[in-house]
Design a protein around this motif. Sequence first.
Motif, PDB file in Angstrom:
ATOM      1  N   THR A   1      33.066  48.961  40.251  1.00 15.55           N
ATOM      2  CA  THR A   1      34.377  48.570  40.028  1.00 15.55           C
ATOM      3  C   THR A   1      35.337  49.440  40.464  1.00 15.55           C
ATOM      4  O   THR A   1      36.377  49.198  41.193  1.00 15.55           O
ATOM      5  CB  THR A   1      34.669  48.424  38.361  1.00 15.55           C
ATOM      6  OG1 THR A   1      33.768  47.108  37.685  1.00 15.55           O
ATOM      7  CG2 THR A   1      36.028  47.610  38.041  1.00 15.55           C
ATOM      8  N   LEU A   2      35.141  50.768  40.113  1.00 14.34           N
ATOM      9  CA  LEU A   2      35.937  51.817  40.593  1.00 14.34           C
ATOM     10  C   LEU A   2      35.945  52.119  42.028  1.00 14.34           C
ATOM     11  O   LEU A   2      36.972  52.068  42.833  1.00 14.34           O
ATOM     12  CB  LEU A   2      35.548  53.428  40.008  1.00 14.34           C
ATOM     13  CG  LEU A   2      36.467  54.364  40.170  1.00 14.34           C
ATOM     14  CD1 LEU A   2      37.863  54.078  39.311  1.00 14.34           C
ATOM     15  CD2 LEU A   2      36.014  55.692  39.348  1.00 14.34           C
ATOM     16  N   MET A   3      34.928  51.871  42.795  1.00 15.62           N
ATOM     17  CA  MET A   3      34.883  51.779  44.176  1.00 15.62           C
ATOM     18  C   MET A   3      35.713  50.754  44.862  1.00 15.62           C
ATOM     19  O   MET A   3      36.187  50.978  45.854  1.00 15.62           O
ATOM     20  CB  MET A   3      33.181  51.908  44.565  1.00 15.62           C
ATOM     21  CG  MET A   3      33.253  51.910  46.259  1.00 15.62           C
ATOM     22  SD  MET A   3      31.330  52.155  46.777  1.00 15.62           S
ATOM     23  CE  MET A   3      31.713  52.414  48.518  1.00 15.62           C
ATOM     24  N   ASN A   4      35.359  49.566  44.172  1.00 19.31           N
ATOM     25  CA  ASN A   4      36.213  48.359  44.748  1.00 19.31           C
ATOM     26  C   ASN A   4      37.695  48.630  44.630  1.00 19.31           C
ATOM     27  O   ASN A   4      38.372  48.069  45.322  1.00 19.31           O
ATOM     28  CB  ASN A   4      35.816  47.207  44.048  1.00 19.31           C
ATOM     29  CG  ASN A   4      34.447  46.470  44.371  1.00 19.31           C
ATOM     30  OD1 ASN A   4      33.944  47.043  45.582  1.00 19.31           O
ATOM     31  ND2 ASN A   4      33.675  45.666  43.674  1.00 19.31           N
ATOM     32  N   ALA A   5      38.176  49.186  43.369  1.00 17.49           N
ATOM     33  CA  ALA A   5      39.546  49.264  43.399  1.00 17.49           C
ATOM     34  C   ALA A   5      40.084  50.419  44.507  1.00 17.49           C
ATOM     35  O   ALA A   5      41.179  50.053  44.981  1.00 17.49           O
ATOM     36  CB  ALA A   5      39.874  50.022  42.043  1.00 17.49           C
ATOM     37  N   LEU A   6      39.276  51.349  44.879  1.00 22.79           N
ATOM     38  CA  LEU A   6      39.603  52.224  45.870  1.00 22.79           C
ATOM     39  C   LEU A   6      39.575  51.414  47.364  1.00 22.79           C
ATOM     40  O   LEU A   6      40.521  51.928  47.929  1.00 22.79           O
ATOM     41  CB  LEU A   6      38.876  53.380  45.949  1.00 22.79           C
ATOM     42  CG  LEU A   6      38.966  54.386  44.583  1.00 22.79           C
ATOM     43  CD1 LEU A   6      37.715  55.267  44.331  1.00 22.79           C
ATOM     44  CD2 LEU A   6      40.285  55.210  44.807  1.00 22.79           C
ATOM     45  N   VAL A   7      38.605  50.793  47.413  1.00 20.95           N
ATOM     46  CA  VAL A   7      38.667  50.127  48.874  1.00 20.95           C
ATOM     47  C   VAL A   7      39.356  48.824  49.231  1.00 20.95           C
ATOM     48  O   VAL A   7      40.094  48.897  50.051  1.00 20.95           O
ATOM     49  CB  VAL A   7      37.005  49.489  49.042  1.00 20.95           C
ATOM     50  CG1 VAL A   7      36.963  48.606  50.175  1.00 20.95           C
ATOM     51  CG2 VAL A   7      36.078  50.362  48.865  1.00 20.95           C
ATOM     52  N   ARG A   8      39.883  48.442  47.976  1.00 19.66           N
ATOM     53  CA  ARG A   8      40.836  47.527  47.991  1.00 19.66           C
ATOM     54  C   ARG A   8      42.171  48.190  48.509  1.00 19.66           C
ATOM     55  O   ARG A   8      42.890  47.582  49.448  1.00 19.66           O
ATOM     56  CB  ARG A   8      41.227  46.726  46.774  1.00 19.66           C
ATOM     57  CG  ARG A   8      40.626  45.455  46.590  1.00 19.66           C
ATOM     58  CD  ARG A   8      41.218  44.577  45.358  1.00 19.66           C
ATOM     59  NE  ARG A   8      41.130  45.353  44.158  1.00 19.66           N
ATOM     60  CZ  ARG A   8      40.195  45.530  43.246  1.00 19.66           C
ATOM     61  NH1 ARG A   8      39.037  44.952  43.489  1.00 19.66           N
ATOM     62  NH2 ARG A   8      40.153  46.250  42.289  1.00 19.66           N
ATOM     63  N   GLN A   9      42.559  49.179  48.015  1.00 19.91           N
ATOM     64  CA  GLN A   9      43.750  50.038  48.337  1.00 19.91           C
ATOM     65  C   GLN A   9      43.799  50.561  49.852  1.00 19.91           C
ATOM     66  O   GLN A   9      44.598  50.893  50.714  1.00 19.91           O
ATOM     67  CB  GLN A   9      44.287  51.021  47.381  1.00 19.91           C
ATOM     68  CG  GLN A   9      44.680  50.254  46.037  1.00 19.91           C
ATOM     69  CD  GLN A   9      45.448  51.344  45.034  1.00 19.91           C
ATOM     70  OE1 GLN A   9      46.157  51.848  45.395  1.00 19.91           O
ATOM     71  NE2 GLN A   9      45.181  50.773  43.700  1.00 19.91           N
ATOM     72  N   PHE A  10      42.509  51.280  49.982  1.00 23.66           N
ATOM     73  CA  PHE A  10      42.644  52.353  51.034  1.00 23.66           C
ATOM     74  C   PHE A  10      41.407  52.222  52.062  1.00 23.66           C
ATOM     75  O   PHE A  10      41.257  52.870  53.038  1.00 23.66           O
ATOM     76  CB  PHE A  10      42.314  53.757  50.686  1.00 23.66           C
ATOM     77  CG  PHE A  10      43.136  53.968  49.310  1.00 23.66           C
ATOM     78  CD1 PHE A  10      44.747  54.229  49.901  1.00 23.66           C
ATOM     79  CD2 PHE A  10      42.995  54.176  48.121  1.00 23.66           C
ATOM     80  CE1 PHE A  10      45.718  54.487  48.913  1.00 23.66           C
ATOM     81  CE2 PHE A  10      44.123  54.740  46.993  1.00 23.66           C
ATOM     82  CZ  PHE A  10      45.134  54.758  47.560  1.00 23.66           C
ATOM     83  N   GLY A  11      40.618  51.054  51.967  1.00 23.90           N
ATOM     84  CA  GLY A  11      39.649  50.789  52.837  1.00 23.90           C
ATOM     85  C   GLY A  11      39.884  49.915  53.944  1.00 23.90           C
ATOM     86  O   GLY A  11      41.054  49.318  53.846  1.00 23.90           O
ATOM     87  N   LYS A  12      38.987  49.872  55.040  1.00 26.74           N
ATOM     88  CA  LYS A  12      39.355  48.802  56.042  1.00 26.74           C
ATOM     89  C   LYS A  12      39.383  47.360  55.706  1.00 26.74           C
ATOM     90  O   LYS A  12      38.133  47.271  54.840  1.00 26.74           O
ATOM     91  CB  LYS A  12      38.093  49.167  57.207  1.00 26.74           C
ATOM     92  CG  LYS A  12      38.487  50.683  57.746  1.00 26.74           C
ATOM     93  CD  LYS A  12      37.102  50.888  58.666  1.00 26.74           C
ATOM     94  CE  LYS A  12      37.058  52.077  59.263  1.00 26.74           C
ATOM     95  NZ  LYS A  12      36.182  52.565  60.282  1.00 26.74           N
ATOM     96  N   SER A  13      40.038  46.534  56.108  1.00 23.02           N
ATOM     97  CA  SER A  13      40.116  45.153  55.655  1.00 23.02           C
ATOM     98  C   SER A  13      38.893  44.477  56.005  1.00 23.02           C
ATOM     99  O   SER A  13      38.618  43.508  55.078  1.00 23.02           O
ATOM    100  CB  SER A  13      41.281  44.750  56.324  1.00 23.02           C
ATOM    101  OG  SER A  13      41.070  44.598  57.794  1.00 23.02           O
ATOM    102  N   GLU A  14      37.958  44.794  56.972  1.00 23.30           N
ATOM    103  CA  GLU A  14      36.759  44.231  57.154  1.00 23.30           C
ATOM    104  C   GLU A  14      35.643  44.640  56.109  1.00 23.30           C
ATOM    105  O   GLU A  14      34.650  44.078  56.301  1.00 23.30           O
ATOM    106  CB  GLU A  14      36.490  44.321  58.694  1.00 23.30           C
ATOM    107  CG  GLU A  14      35.985  45.722  59.080  1.00 23.30           C
ATOM    108  CD  GLU A  14      36.955  46.409  59.380  1.00 23.30           C
ATOM    109  OE1 GLU A  14      36.783  47.541  60.335  1.00 23.30           O
ATOM    110  OE2 GLU A  14      38.327  46.084  59.230  1.00 23.30           O
ATOM    111  N   GLU A  15      35.863  45.524  55.576  1.00 23.83           N
ATOM    112  CA  GLU A  15      34.743  46.113  54.761  1.00 23.83           C
ATOM    113  C   GLU A  15      34.660  45.387  53.367  1.00 23.83           C
ATOM    114  O   GLU A  15      35.531  44.994  52.493  1.00 23.83           O
ATOM    115  CB  GLU A  15      34.868  47.817  54.137  1.00 23.83           C
ATOM    116  CG  GLU A  15      34.772  48.772  55.619  1.00 23.83           C
ATOM    117  CD  GLU A  15      34.632  50.158  55.026  1.00 23.83           C
ATOM    118  OE1 GLU A  15      33.836  50.762  55.790  1.00 23.83           O
ATOM    119  OE2 GLU A  15      35.370  50.311  54.229  1.00 23.83           O
ATOM    120  N   LYS A  16      33.295  44.962  52.915  1.00 25.84           N
ATOM    121  CA  LYS A  16      33.119  44.282  51.766  1.00 25.84           C
ATOM    122  C   LYS A  16      33.138  45.066  50.497  1.00 25.84           C
ATOM    123  O   LYS A  16      33.094  46.042  50.655  1.00 25.84           O
ATOM    124  CB  LYS A  16      31.644  43.628  51.873  1.00 25.84           C
ATOM    125  CG  LYS A  16      31.653  42.630  53.104  1.00 25.84           C
ATOM    126  CD  LYS A  16      30.204  41.993  53.141  1.00 25.84           C
ATOM    127  CE  LYS A  16      29.859  41.045  54.459  1.00 25.84           C
ATOM    128  NZ  LYS A  16      28.592  40.492  54.251  1.00 25.84           N
TER     129      LYS A  16
END
Length: 425
Positions: free
Chosen positions: A216-231
């Motif tokens: 859940t924490l990883m998803n929160a970080l990826v949503r804000q700062f990850g590449k758009s195509e990353e799942k």
Amino acid sequence: MEEAPRTPVITIGLNAGQATFNYSMTELKNLVEANNMTVVEEIQQALAKPQPGTYFGTGKVEELATIVADDGVDIIVVNDELTPSQIRNLENVTKARIIDRTGLILEIFANRAQSREAKLQVQLAMLQYQLPRLHTSASQRLDQQTGSGGGGGFTNRGAGESQTEMSRRTIQRSINHVNHELKEINQAAATQRQQRERNQLPSVALVGYTNAGKSTLMNALVRQFGKSEEKQVFVKNMLFATLDTSVRQLTFPDQKKMLLSDTVGFVSQLPTQLVQAFRSTLAEAASADLLIQVVDYADPNREAMMATTEQTLHEIGVNDVPMITVFNKADLTEADYPSRAGDQLILSAQDDASVKMLVDAMKEKVFHNYVTANFLVPFADGEVVAYLNDNAHVLNTDYEAEGTALKVELQQADFDRFKKYVVTD
């Protein structure tokens, strides 16, 4: 889609006076539920140590057999790892299937494994668990799950060779084969890690107890700062929801970048076979520049969970990596959050302010090799300006007769690379 009906089981545990006994029985119940079973009765016995032949004392085993018969339950789950003879003797007396704690965790891992690597790692652990248990009915069931039972390939051997000897040879050959396949996968993973290291991106690994909220924490970080195509990574409120390490790149507004990995969760008494089998998967933690230990702040047993995490990290050789401790799920408590005391944060992965506090803490730890400098880049070298805009934090830009003047915060390696453009005040 309807959930399959849960299998009723009886759980049993030996209380030898250990402080964590009640916690371990609660955890066993959670493991049982994670394996699509439900506890209908829990039986405990206070003994200084397990009986060598039957785990419980003779009277308690007879009582257990009566309860099994009365309840119509045909599976007993034990809170410890049993010897092959203990499993065999208990099954003979109770007429029920015996699953010890190690066998239960192996079953959960087998059901959760998705990638080829995870499936092979679980298969290896199950084969190693099965090898000394060839005389028990438990090993026959594991034959079916691992595909390694004694087979027709040995029908021409001499009549003097026992089925156990044939099965042992079959299992050993299977172990060798799986090890060979895993070696190839591990080499590919090591090459990928080396490539990431050459890219000079710092790496951060999320570690901790299963179901503490790492994904859940990883998803929160990826949503804000990850590449758009990353799942997003898979999240579900159950133990061992994911076994595969996921690696995502984070890019912050100041162009600082890092790699974030979400590793398999830990649990107390994690079978040695699994720790060894998943050593390569956990190599992401061993090679990280920073560990984030995620703890379920709402769980009263969090101190024991932290001890388990630190013990498991030690077992896989992770000893000197800097660590931030994140007490997650503060929204389920009365605590004020987000709050920070040094390298300890109390937060909720569901809260944007919490995520920002964590990002600030991570950046402090991994971006200490950044320097600030002034550059004057000739217009003919426009690709340098483009690179700095994409890969560094450009604080100021001016255009002068000689070229583009920039004030930049950047990695030491990039500073060294473009040193010829540096100007002093």
